[in-house]
Structures are given as structure tokens and as C-alpha cells.
Design an enzyme around this catalytic site. Structure first.
Site, PDB file in Angstrom:
ATOM      1  N   ASP A 197      -6.429  -8.613  20.669  1.00 18.48           N
ATOM      2  CA  ASP A 197      -7.336  -7.979  21.622  1.00 18.48           C
ATOM      3  C   ASP A 197      -7.608  -8.945  22.762  1.00 18.48           C
ATOM      4  O   ASP A 197      -8.042 -10.093  22.537  1.00 18.48           O
ATOM      5  CB  ASP A 197      -8.645  -7.584  20.934  1.00 18.48           C
ATOM      6  CG  ASP A 197      -9.595  -6.874  21.873  1.00 18.48           C
ATOM      7  OD1 ASP A 197     -10.419  -7.546  22.513  1.00 18.48           O
ATOM      8  OD2 ASP A 197      -9.494  -5.644  21.973  1.00 18.48           O
ATOM      9  N   LEU A 198      -7.341  -8.511  24.009  1.00 21.45           N
ATOM     10  CA  LEU A 198      -7.583  -9.357  25.170  1.00 21.45           C
ATOM     11  C   LEU A 198      -9.080  -9.508  25.407  1.00 21.45           C
ATOM     12  O   LEU A 198      -9.845  -8.553  25.256  1.00 21.45           O
ATOM     13  CB  LEU A 198      -6.917  -8.760  26.410  1.00 21.45           C
ATOM     14  CG  LEU A 198      -5.383  -8.663  26.373  1.00 21.45           C
ATOM     15  CD1 LEU A 198      -4.871  -7.989  27.626  1.00 21.45           C
ATOM     16  CD2 LEU A 198      -4.755 -10.034  26.208  1.00 21.45           C
ATOM     17  N   ASP A 227      -6.726  -2.484  25.503  1.00 22.43           N
ATOM     18  CA  ASP A 227      -6.200  -3.852  25.622  1.00 22.43           C
ATOM     19  C   ASP A 227      -5.828  -4.411  24.248  1.00 22.43           C
ATOM     20  O   ASP A 227      -5.851  -5.623  24.048  1.00 22.43           O
ATOM     21  CB  ASP A 227      -7.241  -4.754  26.295  1.00 22.43           C
ATOM     22  CG  ASP A 227      -8.551  -4.814  25.516  1.00 22.43           C
ATOM     23  OD1 ASP A 227      -8.778  -3.908  24.696  1.00 22.43           O
ATOM     24  OD2 ASP A 227      -9.340  -5.748  25.734  1.00 22.43           O
TER      25      ASP A 227
END
Length: 810
Positions: free
Chosen positions: A411-412, A454
Site C-alpha cells: 500500500d502506497l 493504491d
């Protein structure tokens, strides 16, 4: 066919000729006896022999006359049938007629001459009236009797009579018509046809003999054959024209159809090919006819390349592989073939019809659809559905062969910031760059997918958890070293990763994804740019796994109507009415047992589901008030809690204002509770929202007040009505002097700013008595009243305040 004239019709002729011959012979015999032999008397015996001779001679003359008449009739009929002029016919009489019309006219004229008729006509009786087919008159200048208008009654009468017959024109209302000879024409056509001859003037006294009248029957038969032939020819022509139209239509249809169509004879040679078939076979249209179908239609199995006979049963087998057509230049084209046997009614084989379809575009479209269904449009990576299939295969391999794999959930960390501040175009571009970087550092056997937003998933094939953890750390390091350039700005990136082993102990792909997601969010909460490995012994991750269950459970419970609204009254500690009923959210599990709000509320707050719950509570409460109003019941004041998540949203305040305006419920029946932390986090927006609702008559309570003393300065900016003292100060005021001082200070401050104080967590009578000593007007807690279903708050009643906690509990 008309019968030949017999004795009944011809005896006048024989009588006339016999009498005449006997008379002549008798006279000659008398002259001879008297003048030659000079006999004075005439004995009767002398006339016997002359009478017999005369009788025989008369019969011979009558027979000769009959034969001559028959010969004349046959010659005339033969000449007319052959198209030559009849004996005695003048050239030029029928110069205006041609073909069949001219022959009909000649035949009518010959019949009129034989019958000594002045006029003759052929009529057809149709459903819409009488039609005159042909007509002849001896004197064209004389008005005709047998015209259509005057012959209607005649033909109507004759159509029902037994024909042939002779009758007077008076019998059918044609006085000027004289004598009429009529005969039915034996034609094999739907209508009735009649031939009528008319004699006038002197011809009335010359009755035609039987031979002449038989000519009228022969004419009728000949005309009937002509009419039958014409009718049959018309039917044949119509059938030929219909067949030609159908054939042209079929050819146009086959030429216009988008598929190639081939008709094959029983010997396997091509009878017909439409232009599309010629185009698919890449051969001239004219060269396909009479060619063996296997010679020009070279089909192969796409799987193994073996030749396929287009007329054999294997190409029509549904289990057969895809077919390809080998072109004359040896290129292969994917096709679909349909073979239909053609049979006669009796089952005799008449060949086959082959329909050949080019499926190149269809196959490309299916491949494109299959790619779109398994890949992400933005990054070109596998999507979640495809990734779950790959993960299922890896789990199956781990269970069957003992192999190990690793699932990584990424996960960004800065995506939301870039997406919100620089727009979706910047966020999309950042995702594409991150996807390209991840693809470049992945091993060939690994699988990379975008799972949504994301979030990325990485399936590391054939590696243990230690090797997968090291690879995850390297991935995090690579992302941390990236820089995203957008316009004039440079952004540093980082990511949080959760890692879980894919081995034989895993229960399902859903569990693996849930564990990896839990580890990822634990890494994010640990400070971001971290890697967290899931282990069953990690209690923190176990708690998060339990909370993850509510991510799907809460929306399902809302959809299924499993949530309930209960109420707990805010009661007067002194004598007086209650303030309002606070609404409390309750949930029951599948067995109907209550679920503590302390279990699902923290999960809803963590995973951003409180907004859905707040919307459901507001809509359900207003619907309940509407129902009470419809029934004419007195409406209580209800308190609705608004979470901090909802207050930080721009959409929820607008939603709440709209539903309150549209509900038609008095605003003073609503009191909204907002936590102190949520109120001061965005003071300007909260104050504006509260002012808009107060304009509708709504009230406000500041909940959990006192948890942050710095919030005292904001009381002057918030238009609230009630101040609810946090229960952590109230529950121990009988033992803790500091808590007692805090409650007293908050109450005094509340009085200074003009607010009404409410004490929370009043658990027993001793706490209630102490609060009354402080002058606090309202309290709420189990020591005053237990929560009950919302429907129990009608009618509104004030419970006794002097009962014990044990009395209050159900």
C-alpha cells in the site's frame, strides 16, 4: 367431349332425302309406264320396286350428305386449328387480329356460317360479373345483341340450365335476339364458360341440322382446350415467375449475408458459392463451381494442425478444437464451420450446405475482453480477480506438492496526498510509474497485480517466508528511493508492505489476503515505509484480523436490516421532565445474540465505515419520527450521535441538512450530539453546520466534554445547548476529590456560558446524590435508566430517580 349426331338428331335428314328419292323414282316409274309402255292403269304392285329403290337411293343420298357435311366440318375445323383460312374465308377479314385471338375469331366465324348465325360470342361468368371473351358478328354495323350488358341475364340463366339447348330470346329478356343456341364450354378453369349463337331475320326459319349443330359442340371443346391450356400456362408462368423471384431473392440474400455459403452436391462438388465464400477462400467466384469441396476448402485443426474433412462428422463435433482455413498462400485464418445435410421429403440425400464464418474479429474481441477482464486498465497489471485465481493455483500447488510461496500486500503511503492535492491525473501517473518500477524488479516467475486504488499484490513463487521478507524489504527500499515529478513539484514515495506465507496450512485465498492486508495496515500504523510479516502468534495482528471481519460484516448488516436503534433517556436529577432520549446503535449476530458496540464501533472507525452507520441512524430515526407523527403520537426529543468521521466529511453535513428538511418533522424534536474532539478539529465548518441546523430548530449537545481542557476556549464559538461531562470524571466523584473538582469546575463554567450540564455514567444512587448536591440538573447512566428499544420511549415518561441501580437493570 361432345357426342356425334345420332339417329334422334339426324332422322329429319334421312326422312327428307328418302321421301324425295321415293317421290322422284315413283314419278319416273309412272312416266315410263304411261308414256313408254302405254299402260293405261297403274296397278299398285308396279310401285313396290320403285319405292324400295327410291328408299334405298334416298338413304344413300342422305348418308352421302351426312358424310359430305362431316367432311366439310372436319376440313373447316382442321384448317382453323392449323391456322389456315377456312374454305370460303375472305382474305383480310381478320387482318386486325393476331395469334390466338385471330384463331378464336376464325373459329367463331366458321361456327356462325355453319349455323347460319348472325352473331356468336364466348362468355365467362366470374365472381365479379360476366366477361365476354370473344365475339363475331356478320354485320359489324348492326347493333349487337350479345354484348356484356345485355348478356348478364342470359348467362346467369344458362349457367344454371342443362346445356346444350336452343331457346328464344324472349325467355331471357332479349326480344331482339331471335333464336339462341347455347353450349357449355368444357374448360378446366375455375369459371363457367358458355358459347352462344344468335339467329335473326330469315335465319329463324332455317333450322341448322344436327351436323351443323355438332360443329358448335366441337368449337366449344376446342375453345375449352384453348382456355384450359391458357389457364394452365398462366399458372405455370405465375409459378415460374414466383420461382424466379424466390431464386433472385435467395441469391440476393446469400450474396448479402455476411457469412460464406457453399452448397455441395452428393458427389462432393460445389454447386453454388456466394461472393463472401469466394472472398474467404481467396479464389475467383467463377472457378469454384464443380470443384471438389475438399480441394478448395482446406481446413485444419488449430491445436495439432491435422487436416479436417469439411463434410466429415469430426468437424461438426462440439468437442472438436478450433478450425483454421489454409489460404492459397498458406496463411491461416480462424473460421467457424456449420455443415447441414440436405434431404428430400423421402429422406434421399441431396448434398450439404456449408456456412463458413470468419471469426478473426470475434476472436480478437474475445481475447481483448478476456484481457480486459483480467487486467487493470490503468497500469496493465493483473487485476484482483486474476490475482486471486493465480493465488488459488499457488495454494493448490502448496497443498499438493509441498511447495512454498509468499504473498505480499503493498500500500502506497503518499497516494492520497498526491491524489487530493494534485488531482487524479497526477495520482494515475504515479501509479503507472510505480507499476513500471515494480515490474522491472520482479522475478520472471512472480506475479504482480493492482488490487485497487493504491494497493498492489505480489505473489512470489517458489520461495520461503524469509526470502520473501527480504524481497519485500528490497521493494520498500526501491520505492523509497523513487521520486515522482509532477509539474514543478517533486514527491518522495514510500510504501507499507504486509507479507504472509502461502503454504499448506493456509485455509483459503480469502484468509491469505485478509492476513496480508492486516499485516500491511499494521506496518502503516507502525510509522509507514515498513514491512510486517504475519504470524498467527502476533496478538496485535490477531486483533486486527478480527476487526477486518467487520469491513464486510457492517455493510451486510446495514443491507439486511440487522442493526437496531435503542434509546437511553437523559433524566432530570431534580424534579422535572427529561431532556431527550439518546439513540444507541445495537447489532445482533446470526443467532440473534446482541453484539457489544465496543466490538464493531472501533472497527468501523478504523476502516472508515462510521459514515455509513451515521447515515443509517439519521435516516432510520427520522423515518420513525415520521411514523409516530402519522399515528398522531406525541413526538419525543431524540438525540442522534454524529461521529468525528462524519463531521470531517464534506458530504455528510449536506446529506443531514437535506434529510432533516425533507422529513417534515419539527426540528425541536432533534438533538445532535457531537464529540468535543470532532467539534474542535474543524471549528469553522462545525460552527457553520450547527448554525444551519439550529435555524431549523434543532438542538446540540457537546459530548465527552473535559477530555481536553484546552477546548474551554471554544465554548464561546460553538452554538450548543447541552454540555455532557465525560463519564471518566463522573463515575468516581464520590471517592476522588480531583474528579469531583473537575466536575464542579465544568458545571460552573457551563453555567457561565449559559449551557445546561449533563453528567454521564451515573451508575448508582450515591453518584446521583452527589451530582444533585453540585446542582447538576441532568444525568444519564445505568443508575438512572437502562437502554431500551426505541419504540419503548412512547409515551414519554419520567422514571423515578430514587430507585437503586439494581431496580433499574432488566
Amino acid at each position: 367431349m361432345q357426342e356425334h349426331a345420332g339417329w334422334r338428331e339426324t332422322w329429319p335428314i334421312y326422312l327428307r332425302y328418302t321421301a324425295l328419292s321415293v317421290a322422284i323414282v315413283a314419278v319416273l316409274a309412272a312416266i315410263q309406264v304411261r308414256f313408254v309402255y302405254g299402260v293405261e292403269g297403274f296397278p299398285p304392285q308396279l310401285f313396290v320396286i320403285p319405292a324400295l329403290v327410291g328408299l334405298l337411293f334416298g338413304f344413300l343420298l342422305a348418308r352421302i350428305r351426312m358424310l359430305a357435311s362431316h367432311t366439310h366440318v372436319l376440313r373447316t375445323f382442321a384448317a382453323i386449328t392449323a391456322g389456315a383460312e377456312a374454305p370460303g374465308e375472305r382474305a383480310g377479314d381478320s387482318s386486325g387480329d393476331h395469334g390466338d385471338d385471330r384463331a378464336d375469331r376464325r373459329l367463331l366465324e366458321a361456327a356462325a356460317r355453319e349455323l347460319d348465325s348472325d352473331e356468336i360470342a364466348l362468355f365467362r361468368q366470374r365472381s365479379d360479373g360476366i366477361e365476354r371473351i370473344a365475339h363475331w358478328a356478320s354485320d359489324p354495323a348492326r347493333p349487337a345483341c350479345l354484348i356484356k350488358e345485355r348478356a348478364d341475364a342470359l348467362c346467369t340463366r344458362l349457367a344454371a340450365d342443362h346445356l346444350p339447348r336452343t331457346l328464344s330470346g324472349d325467355e331471357v329478356g332479349l326480344a331482339a335476339a331471335g333464336r339462341l343456341d347455347a353450349v357449355r364450354v368444357p374448360a378446366d378453369i375455375p369459371e363457367s364458360v358458355i358459347l352462344v349463337s344468335c339467329r335473326r331475320g330469315r335465319a329463324l326459319f332455317r333450322t341448322p341440322d344436327a351436323v351443323a349443330r355438332s360443329f358448335l359442340g366441337l368449337c366449344a371443346e376446342w375453345l375449352g382446350m384453348r382456355l384450359t391450356r391458357s389457364h394452365q400456362q398462366a399458372v405455370i408462368d405465375e409459378q415460374r415467375a414466383r420461382h424466379a423471384r424466390e431464386q433472385r431473392r435467395a441469391q440476393i440474400t446469400l450474396a448479402s449475408i455476411g457469412d460464406g455459403v457453399l452448397t455441395v452436391a452428393p458427389d462432393g462438388r460445389i454447386d453454388y458459392a456466394n461472393p463472401v465464400a469466394a472472398q474467404l477462400l481467396d479464389r475467383p467466384y467463377d472457378t469454384l463451381r464443380d470443384r471438389p469441396v475438399g480441394e478448395v476448402l482446406r481446413l485444419e485443426d488449430e491445436t495439432d494442425g491435422r487436416p479436417v474433412d469439411p463434410l466429415a462428422g469430426d468437424c461438426r463435433d462440439p468437442g472438436h478444437g478450433d478450425l483454421v482455413l489454409r489460404q492459397p498462400d498458406d496463411t491461416l485464418q480462424p473460421v467457424q464451420l456449420t455443415v447441414t445435410p440436405v434431404q428430400d421429403i423421402d429422406g434421399t440425400p441431396r448434398g450439404h450446405v456449408l456456412v463458413l464464418r470468419d471469426v478473426t474479429e470475434v476472436r480478437e474481441a474475445l481475447q481483448h475482453m478476456a484481457y480486459r477482464s483480467s487486467h487493470d486498465d490503468l497500469t496493465g497489471l493483473c487485476n484482483r480477480r486474476r490475482f486471486e485465481q493465480l493465488l488459488e493455483q499457488a495454494l493448490h500447488q502448496a497443498r499438493g506438492g509441498g511447495s512454498e510461496h509468499v504473498l505480499c500486500y503493498l500500500d502506497l503511503d503518499q497516494f492520497k496526498l498526491i491524489n487530493d492535492t494534485r488531482g487524479h491525473w497526477a495520482g494515475d501517473e504515479m501509479l503507472r510509474q510505480v507499476a513500471g518500477m515494480l515490474r522491472s524488479i520482479m522475478r520472471p516467475q512472480d506475479h504482480l497485480a493492482r488490487l485497487g486504488g493504491d494497493e498492489f499484490g505480489i505473489l512470489m513463487q517458489d520461495c520461503d517466508i524469509e526470502q520473501g521478507s527480504r524481497m519485500a524489504v528490497d521493494i520498500a527500499s526501491e520505492i523509497a528511493g523513487m521520486r515522482f515529478f509532477w509539474e514543478d513539484n517533486v514527491f518522495a514515495l514510500s510504501a507499507s508492505l504486509g507479507v504472509v506465507a502461502v503454504d499448506a496450512t493456509a485455509e483459503s485465498t480469502e484468509q491469505l489476503l485478509r492476513h496480508a492486508d492486516t499485516a500491511c495496515y499494521a506496518a502503516k500504523d507502525s510509522g509507514r515505509n515498513q514491512v510486517r510479516v504475519y504470524t498467527p502468534q502476533d496478538s496485535d495482528l490477531a486483533d486486527r484480523t478480527g476487526e477486518m471481519h467487520w469491513v464486510s460484516r457492517i455493510p451486510q448488516a446495514i443491507e439486511r436490516g440487522e442493526f437496531e436503534l435503542w434509546s437511553q433517556p437523559v433524566l432530570a436529577l431534580q424534579d422535572g421532565p427529561l431532556a431527550y432520549h439518546e439513540l444507541l446503535l445495537r447489532l445482533r449476530d446470526a443467532q440473534g445474540n446482541p453484539v457489544s458496540p465496543g466490538i464493531f464501533i472501533p472497527a468501523a472507525e478504523r476502516f472508515d465505515l462510521m459514515g455509513q452507520l451515521d447515515r443509517w441512524v439519521a435516516e432510520t430515526a427520522l423515518q420513525w419520527l415520521q411514523q409516530c407523527q402519522t399515528r398522531g403520537q406525541e413526538l419525543p426529543v431524540i438525540g442522534i450521535n454524529i461521529s468525528g468521521t462524519a463531521m470531517s466529511s464534506e458530504a455528510f453535513p449536506e446529506f443531514l441538512l437535506e434529510v432533516v428538511r425533507n422529513a417534515g418533522v419539527p426540528g425541536d424534536r432533534l438533538c445532535f450530539e457531537i464529540t468535543e474532539t470532532a467539534a474542535v478539529s474543524n471549528l469553522t465548518r462545525t460552527a457553520r453546520f450547527m448554525q444551519e441546523l439550529r435555524a431549523l430548530g434543532c438542538r446540540f449537545a457537546l459530548d465527552d466534554f473535559g477530555s481536553g481542557l484546552s477546548s474551554f476556549t471554544y465554548l464561546k464559538s460553538l452554538p450548543v445547548d447541552y454540555l455532557k461531562i465525560d463519564g471518566s470524571f463522573v463515575k468516581d466523584i464520590e471517592h476522588d476529590p480531583i474528579d469531583l473538582a473537575m466536575v464542579r469546575a465544568i458545571h460552573e463554567l457551563s453555567g457561565i456560558v449559559g449551557l445546561t450540564t449533563i453528567a454521564e455514567h451515573v451508575e448508582n444512587d450515591r453518584v446521583g446524590a452527589r451530582l444533585r448536591d453540585l446542582g447538576i440538573p441532568f444525568g444519564q447512566g445505568y443508575g438512572l435508566a437502562m437502554p431500551r428499544p426505541l419504540s419503548d420511549c412512547l409515551p414519554a415518561t419520567t422514571p423515578r430517580t430514587d430507585r437503586t441501580v439494581s431496580d433499574a437493570r432488566p
